[in-house]
Design a protein around this motif. Structure first.
Motif, PDB file in Angstrom:
ATOM      1  N   ARG A  16       0.836  -1.207   0.000  1.00  0.00           N
ATOM      2  CA  ARG A  16       0.000   0.000   0.000  1.00  0.00           C
ATOM      3  C   ARG A  16       0.862   1.245   0.000  1.00  0.00           C
ATOM      4  NH1 ARG A  16      -1.916   3.128   4.287  1.00  0.00           N
ATOM      5  NH2 ARG A  16      -3.905   4.221   3.890  1.00  0.00           N
ATOM      6  N   ASP A  17       1.940   1.237   0.781  1.00  0.00           N
ATOM      7  CA  ASP A  17       2.834   2.392   0.825  1.00  0.00           C
ATOM      8  C   ASP A  17       3.478   2.647  -0.528  1.00  0.00           C
ATOM      9  OD1 ASP A  17       2.150   2.340   3.453  1.00  0.00           O
ATOM     10  OD2 ASP A  17       4.197   2.163   4.240  1.00  0.00           O
ATOM     11  N   TYR A  20       1.026   4.331  -2.913  1.00  0.00           N
ATOM     12  CA  TYR A  20       0.844   5.746  -2.586  1.00  0.00           C
ATOM     13  C   TYR A  20       2.040   6.571  -3.059  1.00  0.00           C
ATOM     14  CZ  TYR A  20      -3.496   5.976   0.121  1.00  0.00           C
ATOM     15  OH  TYR A  20      -4.812   5.996   0.499  1.00  0.00           O
ATOM     16  N   ARG A  21       3.239   6.047  -2.856  1.00  0.00           N
ATOM     17  CA  ARG A  21       4.434   6.784  -3.281  1.00  0.00           C
ATOM     18  C   ARG A  21       4.486   6.924  -4.803  1.00  0.00           C
ATOM     19  NH1 ARG A  21       6.455   4.395   1.412  1.00  0.00           N
ATOM     20  NH2 ARG A  21       7.237   5.996   2.848  1.00  0.00           N
ATOM     21  N   TRP A 216       7.828  12.171   1.076  1.00  0.00           N
ATOM     22  CA  TRP A 216       7.444  10.810   0.732  1.00  0.00           C
ATOM     23  C   TRP A 216       8.625   9.893   0.436  1.00  0.00           C
ATOM     24  CZ3 TRP A 216       2.863   8.166   0.665  1.00  0.00           C
ATOM     25  CH2 TRP A 216       1.712   8.908   0.924  1.00  0.00           C
ATOM     26  N   PRO A 278       3.056  11.317   4.208  1.00  0.00           N
ATOM     27  CA  PRO A 278       2.609   9.931   4.386  1.00  0.00           C
ATOM     28  C   PRO A 278       1.765   9.725   5.629  1.00  0.00           C
ATOM     29  CG  PRO A 278       4.936   9.999   3.812  1.00  0.00           C
ATOM     30  CD  PRO A 278       4.522  11.411   4.055  1.00  0.00           C
ATOM     31  N   VAL A 281      -2.151   9.588   5.484  1.00  0.00           N
ATOM     32  CA  VAL A 281      -2.888   8.389   5.088  1.00  0.00           C
ATOM     33  C   VAL A 281      -2.331   7.159   5.805  1.00  0.00           C
ATOM     34  CG1 VAL A 281      -3.704   9.198   2.847  1.00  0.00           C
ATOM     35  CG2 VAL A 281      -1.401   8.249   3.040  1.00  0.00           C
ATOM     36  N   CYS A 283       0.680   6.059   6.177  1.00  0.00           N
ATOM     37  CA  CYS A 283       1.758   5.320   5.521  1.00  0.00           C
ATOM     38  C   CYS A 283       3.044   5.558   6.288  1.00  0.00           C
ATOM     39  CB  CYS A 283       1.940   5.793   4.071  1.00  0.00           C
ATOM     40  SG  CYS A 283       0.652   5.241   2.943  1.00  0.00           S
TER      41      CYS A 283
END
Length: 566
Positions: A16-17, A20-21, A216, A278, A281, A283
């Motif tokens: 998931r991380d 997002y990145r 990020w 991050p 959310v 992260c």
């Protein structure tokens, strides 16, 4: 149970991380590409003048043709958009033979009282070069001044709101310049004011996107990641050239309105989707500091806790010594360390302007960028005109050909990032490319006159060597210095440091096109000499840092990393 489709397996193979990145990487790439897209039209529209390589005394007008002369250059010219060479031939200039007079040659072109073939007023006079140069200069000066303030303001406001406002305003004023065509506006003040305000609001972009990306992504392979990411500059320039070139000969107002609409639309996308940090959310953040530990496979102690009173008298690690000392030896002077409150990068204290200047390397890289950006922006604003003069192409083709410089810039930025990551020496990488860029520019000025093929090859090579140091300093180096060890975990310095470095570079961006405008009438060779001198100055300001990097002790595996926290 049925086997999952290949596409689904690919999706779930990333965490998931990571998704997002990747999303933030692509989003910020597109956001700043749209900024550069909106800066390119002026360089395309203003140089829509074709040069024909026929000497005046070798060609006679043909019946029905309208010929225009350029007294200063001695070559026939055809019409442009903002300015058109329109000095009509009269009987005293060209003597027709008796046969031509008897054949009933058409009389010189007569213009209605309310029209002109000299271009778009007020750029239809002999001083059009000064007026067009003033438009460039007004934008770049406003951008340079505004950048110093933008970083300070930006780190005190939410990035998403700040960047959205800047993109909407930039889109509006970019389109407003083009609306002058549709509403028949001929006031020079209108176009200058539009450029000034556009330059100010565009300063919201760079500190915001660099800060967001810095939040990020950590420092591992930062050179490569930001080298790839910074290709948005070249992508934006390429798209801006193609979009502006599409309408330049038919309706030049759309060359500004369409890019303005794109920037404004991306501003709405920014407001709806940009995630600043991050933590927003849930992260994991690569910038969050942890307790003291060892990195896997490296056995390097990670000093990530604040200095305690009992540790104040302990010597700093070798990396800090290499950064803060001119020779890497001796004791550390306390005034060289900027200690700010912070807790794992989440501190609320904002760094002052003078505090950011005290960070080791900020002043040197800022002055280096001043001259590096001078060279880059001279190409940005004057390359299409140079191509029209050397290769005798029209504005649309010259604009398309000039994009090769940006294509080379993409590869140059990535190459600089890869080399600096591998060698772990940012200043040395910049210095090497600057050293190679100066002779390359001289070769470009000579070889480009030999034909289109030579011009293409030199555009790619020059773009790589000129844009490489510029890209590395504005991205990876700025992010490194903005999260420098001497800040002791304060995460609010990144925006200010980025603004100082890019703001100083923008001073050079303003000077470059101005000097090119002053020197070009005396010959393009003088412009290239100026660019080579600027490259040499950029290299000169990095000498101390290069010496420090090369003399800094370190193992073969690069345990000591100047400007890079592990």
């Amino acid at each position: 149970m049925a086997r999952l489709p290949a596409g689904i397996r690919f999706i779930i193979s990333f965490s998931r991380d990571q998704w997002y990145r990747a999303f933030i990487f692509i989003l910020t790439f597109l956001l700043y590409a749209s900024f550069h897209l909106s800066r390119k039209p002026i360089s395309i529209v203003k140089v829509n003048v074709r040069n024909f390589s026929f000497s005046l005394h070798m060609i006679l007008p043909q019946p029905g043709n309208v010929l225009y002369s350029c007294p200063s250059c001695g070559f026939l010219q055809s019409e442009g958009e903002l300015h058109k060479y329109c000095t009509a031939w009269d009987e005293a200039d060209v003597r027709f033979s008796s046969q031509n007079r008897k054949s009933g040659s058409a009389a010189p072109h007569q213009l209605p009282d309310n029209e002109t073939d000299c271009g778009w007023a007020p750029f239809d006079k002999n001083n059009y070069q000064q007026l067009l140069g003033a438009l460039d200069y007004s934008f770049l000066c406003a951008y340079a001044v505004g950048m110093y303030l933008s970083g300070i303001i930006g780190e005190r406001l939410p990035i998403r709101y700040y960047l959205t406002f800047g993109m909407l305003a930039s889109g509006a004023f970019t389109a407003l310049f083009g609306l002058g065509y549709f509403y028949n506006i001929h006031s020079f003040g209108f176009y200058v004011v539009t450029q000034v305000i556009n330059g100010l609001v565009q300063t919201t972009g760079w500190p915001s996107v660099v800060t967001c990306l810095g939040n990020w992504f950590g420092k591992g392979r930062r050179g490569l990641i930001m080298g790839v990411w910074n290709s948005h500059t070249s992508v934006g320039n390429i798209l801006g050239s193609l979009i502006a070139g599409y309408w330049v000969s038919t309706c030049w107002g759309l060359s500004f309105v369409v890019p303005g609409a794109i920037v404004a639309a991306m501003g709405i996308v920014c407001f709806l989707f940009l995630i600043e940090h991050p933590n927003d959310v849930r992260c994991s953040s690569t910038l969050v500091t942890h307790s003291k530990g060892y990195e896997n496979g490296t056995n390097r102690l990670r000093l990530q806790k604040q200095i305690l009173k009992s540790e104040k008298n302990k010597p700093l690690d070798p990396e800090m010594q290499c950064l803060l000392l001119s020779d890497g030896k001796g004791s550390i002077h306390p005034n060289h360390v900027v200690i700010l409150p912070g807790d794992g990068g989440s501190g609320t204290a904002a760094i002052s302007f003078t505090g950011a200047l005290k960070i080791p390397g900020v002043i040197e890289f800022s002055l280096c960028l001043l001259f590096a950006k001078l060279v880059s922006y001279t190409f940005l604003f004057w390359l299409p005109l140079y191509i029209t003069n050397v290769d005798h192409l029209d504005a649309k083709k010259a604009g398309e050909l000039s994009t090769l410089f940006d294509v080379g810039g993409i590869f140059g930025g990535i190459l600089a990032g890869v080399i600096s990551d591998r060698l772990e020496k940012r200043a040395s990488t910049c210095g090497l490319m600057l050293l190679l860029a100066a002779p390359t520019l001289y070769i470009f000025s000579t070889v480009s006159k030999m034909g289109l093929e030579a011009t293409i090859a030199m555009l790619l090579l020059s773009g790589a060597l000129v844009s490489g140091p510029y890209t590395l300093i504005t991205t990876a180096v700025s992010a490194d210095l903005g999260t420098h060890k001497s800040l002791k975990g304060n995460a609010h310095a990144l925006s200010t440091v980025t603004a100082i470095i890019d703001g100083t570079g923008s001073v050079g961006a303003a000077l470059g096109p101005l000097l090119a405008g002053l020197l070009s009438p005396s010959g393009w060779s003088n412009v290239f000499y100026m660019l080579m001198f600027a490259d040499a100055c950029a290299l000169l300001f990095l000498i101390r840092l290069i010496h420090k990097e090369l003399s800094c002790p370190g193992s073969a595996t690069g345990d000591q990393v100047p400007f890079k926290e592990q």
